[in-house]
Design an enzyme around this catalytic site. Structure first.
Site, PDB file in Angstrom:
ATOM      1  N   ARG A 129      35.390  47.740  38.911  1.00  0.00           N
ATOM      2  CA  ARG A 129      35.647  46.450  40.214  1.00  0.00           C
ATOM      3  C   ARG A 129      36.923  47.467  41.147  1.00  0.00           C
ATOM      4  O   ARG A 129      35.796  47.053  42.917  1.00  0.00           O
ATOM      5  CB  ARG A 129      35.940  45.336  39.757  1.00  0.00           C
ATOM      6  CG  ARG A 129      35.986  44.570  39.961  1.00  0.00           C
ATOM      7  CD  ARG A 129      36.732  43.294  40.023  1.00  0.00           C
ATOM      8  NE  ARG A 129      38.261  43.332  39.293  1.00  0.00           N
ATOM      9  CZ  ARG A 129      38.765  42.642  38.495  1.00  0.00           C
ATOM     10  NH1 ARG A 129      38.521  41.305  38.417  1.00  0.00           N
ATOM     11  NH2 ARG A 129      40.457  42.797  37.920  1.00  0.00           N
ATOM     12  N   LYS A 156      39.149  42.734  45.180  1.00  0.00           N
ATOM     13  CA  LYS A 156      41.042  42.886  45.212  1.00  0.00           C
ATOM     14  C   LYS A 156      41.736  43.253  46.011  1.00  0.00           C
ATOM     15  O   LYS A 156      42.222  44.845  45.917  1.00  0.00           O
ATOM     16  CB  LYS A 156      41.025  43.651  44.001  1.00  0.00           C
ATOM     17  CG  LYS A 156      42.029  41.981  43.075  1.00  0.00           C
ATOM     18  CD  LYS A 156      42.204  42.901  41.291  1.00  0.00           C
ATOM     19  CE  LYS A 156      43.027  42.611  40.678  1.00  0.00           C
ATOM     20  NZ  LYS A 156      43.566  41.198  40.722  1.00  0.00           N
ATOM     21  N   GLU A 210      39.946  29.011  42.452  1.00  0.00           N
ATOM     22  CA  GLU A 210      40.311  29.769  40.967  1.00  0.00           C
ATOM     23  C   GLU A 210      42.126  29.712  41.315  1.00  0.00           C
ATOM     24  O   GLU A 210      42.446  28.903  42.036  1.00  0.00           O
ATOM     25  CB  GLU A 210      39.281  31.659  41.061  1.00  0.00           C
ATOM     26  CG  GLU A 210      40.360  31.502  42.096  1.00  0.00           C
ATOM     27  CD  GLU A 210      39.487  33.400  42.293  1.00  0.00           C
ATOM     28  OE1 GLU A 210      39.704  34.723  41.663  1.00  0.00           O
ATOM     29  OE2 GLU A 210      39.843  33.569  43.844  1.00  0.00           O
TER      30      GLU A 210
HETATM   31  N1  PXG Z   1      41.534  35.618  40.711  1.00  0.00           N
HETATM   32  C1  PXG Z   1      42.632  36.310  41.268  1.00  0.00           C
HETATM   33  C2  PXG Z   1      42.034  35.957  42.524  1.00  0.00           C
HETATM   34  C3  PXG Z   1      43.127  37.447  40.671  1.00  0.00           C
HETATM   35  O1  PXG Z   1      44.011  38.144  41.084  1.00  0.00           O
HETATM   36  C4  PXG Z   1      42.043  36.815  38.316  1.00  0.00           C
HETATM   37  C5  PXG Z   1      41.256  36.097  39.155  1.00  0.00           C
HETATM   38  C6  PXG Z   1      41.721  37.502  37.047  1.00  0.00           C
HETATM   39  O2  PXG Z   1      41.103  38.685  37.248  1.00  0.00           O
HETATM   40  P1  PXG Z   1      41.158  39.901  35.512  1.00  0.00           P
HETATM   41  O3  PXG Z   1      40.392  40.477  36.170  1.00  0.00           O
HETATM   42  O4  PXG Z   1      42.682  39.970  35.344  1.00  0.00           O
HETATM   43  O5  PXG Z   1      40.361  38.960  34.844  1.00  0.00           O
HETATM   44  C7  PXG Z   1      42.888  37.956  39.221  1.00  0.00           C
HETATM   45  C8  PXG Z   1      43.578  39.119  38.761  1.00  0.00           C
HETATM   46  C9  PXG Z   1      49.535  39.997  39.406  1.00  0.00           C
HETATM   47  C10 PXG Z   1      48.106  39.795  38.453  1.00  0.00           C
HETATM   48  O6  PXG Z   1      50.530  40.786  39.210  1.00  0.00           O
HETATM   49  C11 PXG Z   1      46.917  39.449  38.641  1.00  0.00           C
HETATM   50  C12 PXG Z   1      45.526  39.891  38.360  1.00  0.00           C
HETATM   51  C13 PXG Z   1      45.740  40.526  37.051  1.00  0.00           C
HETATM   52  C14 PXG Z   1      46.668  41.159  36.524  1.00  0.00           C
HETATM   53  C15 PXG Z   1      47.831  40.760  37.388  1.00  0.00           C
HETATM   54  O7  PXG Z   1      49.860  39.503  40.019  1.00  0.00           O
HETATM   55  N2  PXG Z   1      45.183  39.293  39.452  1.00  0.00           N
END
Ligand code: PXG
Length: 286
Positions: free
Chosen positions: A52, A151, A184
């Site tokens: 990703r 991301k 989301e």
């Molecule tokens: N939606 C958004 C907008 C995200 O930024 C997720 C869903 C979940 O994705 P994953 O791949 O983690 O299952 C994210 C992930 C932080 C932090 O420190 C943010 C995320 C993940 C971990 C930590 O704010 N975002």
């Protein structure tokens, strides 16, 4: 011992972990990132996160220095330097130092940053009692603008929604897409159980394709729970039996209220409970 941070090939003390004020990562949010976890010394879904990261970079015309294998080795090296087995891992790739002007071609030396630290989780009572959400007025990025699949270091849109949530006393906020459908949350994907089917918005609803989301979809299929990736609205959450969020930081966390309305019985549901258990086994490598 001071925490070590990896910056472009070197491990430095956290106090010395600095990058240029001319880096376009700072000046324009021009860069990409990943948030990962390690459990028992093993990085969970490392290949998926690296894929990703590379896709996010590709989508913004950014060439990540080195290979995925080198990045994986650098993550390992950073975890070991900090003697962390259960950690939160942040990978950041910036466009690098440039001039005052948008042109990314005038940037040199994109920076590779790896921060590993202890995990800051939601309080345990949130997992036992479930979260309350509010719907943010700020919608998710329009997919025809900056794709929500990337991301990128531009998270202001989600930060605006997060502020709305926090001001309403909620640690997470629901974001809708440009069509008014459920997208989301600010840093987590969303699922509901409706008439026995586990539903989550499809990628083209304008969401980040969460890696935890994909693991939970797989675990649900393995447990023979009916699954559907289909668009739905806030109405479907109000009338759902169950709701939960997924994310690398949050893992799987129940949601019991949206905009002051209880979801289902107003307590974490049984399918949510089963998936939380299945997820815990999965991250431990069982
Ligand atoms: N939606 C958004 C907008 C995200 O930024 C997720 C869903 C979940 O994705 P994953 O791949 O983690 O299952 C994210 C992930 C932080 C932090 O420190 C943010 C995320 C993940 C971990 C930590 O704010 N975002």
């Amino acid at each position: 011992m001071s925490l070590k941070v990896y910056i472009s090939g070197r491990l430095v003390d956290k106090e010395d972990a600095k990058i240029s004020v001319f880096d376009h990562g700072l000046l324009y949010g021009d860069g990409v990132f990943e948030g990962l976890r390690s459990y028992n010394g093993r990085v969970f879904e490392l290949d998926e996160h690296l894929d990703r990261l590379w896709e996010s970079a590709r989508a913004i015309h950014l060439q990540i220095p080195g290979t995925k294998a080198e990045m994986a080795a650098a993550v390992e090296e950073t975890l070991q330097a900090n003697q962390l087995r259960d950690a939160y891992i942040r990978l950041v790739i910036t466009r690098g130092r440039g001039t005052l002007g948008l042109d990314p071609n005038r940037c040199s030396d994109p920076q590779v940053i790896i921060i590993t630290d202890k995990i800051a989780l939601y309080p345990p009572e949130n997992y036992e009692q479930g979260l309350e959400l509010v719907t943010a007025a700020t919608i998710r990025n329009h997919p025809a603008a900056l794709s929500p699949r990337i991301k990128s270091l531009n998270y202001l849109n989600n930060i605006m929604a997060k502020i709305e949530g926090l001001r309403a006393g909620c640690v997470e906020a629901l974001m809708l897409n440009h069509k008014g459908e459920v997208a989301e949350c600010t840093g987590d994907n969303i699922f509901v159980v409706r008439r026995g089917t586990l539903m989550t918005p499809p990628i083209d609803a304008g969401i980040l394709e969460g890696i935890t989301r994909n693991v939970v979809l797989r675990l649900a299929r393995e447990a023979q729970i009916p699954v559907a990736e289909v668009p739905f609205t806030r109405h479907d959450i109000f009338v759902a039996e169950e709701c939960f969020l997924t994310g690398s930081a949050a893992e799987v966390i129940p949601v019991v209220k949206l905009d002051g309305r209880p979801i289902g019985e107003g307590v974490p549901g049984p399918i949510t409970g089963r998936l939380i258990q299945a997820f815990r086994r999965c991250v431990q490598g069982d």
